[in-house]
Design a protein around this motif. Sequence first.
Motif, PDB file in Angstrom:
ATOM      1  N   GLU A  43       0.917  -1.206   0.087  1.00 36.33           N
ATOM      2  CA  GLU A  43       0.050  -0.116  -0.107  1.00 36.33           C
ATOM      3  C   GLU A  43       0.972   1.332   0.037  1.00 36.33           C
ATOM      4  O   GLU A  43       0.374   2.292  -0.612  1.00 36.33           O
ATOM      5  N   HIS A  56      -8.799   3.805  -2.318  1.00 31.81           N
ATOM      6  CA  HIS A  56     -10.036   3.135  -2.479  1.00 31.81           C
ATOM      7  C   HIS A  56     -10.211   1.869  -1.733  1.00 31.81           C
ATOM      8  O   HIS A  56     -11.011   1.365  -0.801  1.00 31.81           O
ATOM      9  N   ARG A  57      -9.161   1.088  -2.268  1.00 33.24           N
ATOM     10  CA  ARG A  57      -9.148  -0.410  -1.496  1.00 33.24           C
ATOM     11  C   ARG A  57      -8.753  -0.234  -0.121  1.00 33.24           C
ATOM     12  O   ARG A  57      -9.622  -1.071   0.732  1.00 33.24           O
ATOM     13  N   GLU A  60     -11.954   0.521   1.644  1.00 27.27           N
ATOM     14  CA  GLU A  60     -12.795  -0.530   1.688  1.00 27.27           C
ATOM     15  C   GLU A  60     -12.529  -1.656   2.601  1.00 27.27           C
ATOM     16  O   GLU A  60     -13.568  -2.107   3.305  1.00 27.27           O
ATOM     17  N   GLN A  61     -11.424  -2.029   2.663  1.00 26.73           N
ATOM     18  CA  GLN A  61     -10.885  -3.280   3.484  1.00 26.73           C
ATOM     19  C   GLN A  61     -10.578  -2.816   4.978  1.00 26.73           C
ATOM     20  O   GLN A  61     -10.687  -3.646   5.690  1.00 26.73           O
TER      21      GLN A  61
END
Length: 169
Positions: A43, A56-57, A60-61
């Motif tokens: 990341e 965004h990922r 979301e996680q």
Amino acid sequence: MGTATPLNVITSQGESEWAMKMESQSELGAELAYYLGDLESRELVALQWGDWAALHRLTEQGVAARHAARMRSRVSASVFDRCVMPRTTLQSKAPSARLSTLQSERAVRVAHIYALATRAFGDRDRGSAWLQRANAALDGNAPSDLLTNEAGARCIEQLLGRLEHGVAA
């Protein structure tokens, strides 16, 4: 009649502007990763290259609680407690637990503004101090007071943009 600018000058100028923009995005991504508690290596690298799909990922996680705890120590604790989640809620989470999507979105919002302030002022301490100081352009509120929602964050973003471009704020 004016003299035409050679195409190669325009191209190299355009490439130079693009390179500067990419470097700026990379620096902003690195600051964002710092304020988000450094994250995991995958990341971190994505953010350093300005991959906003990675944000965004991540949202979301969910941001890992251990990263959120590190973030709380890097931004103002009172801002974190007010704008992301209360200290007691964070302390009740296991380090390996993840924040909810909403809490992660708030964390990203706060980290993004801190990263922009660092870029605008060229220094983390000066950027953070500006975020805590009352500002006439914000009706006497400190910029960090507006971080409780997205509209407030956009207002701070615009103000920082004006400062970066030398427009009185």
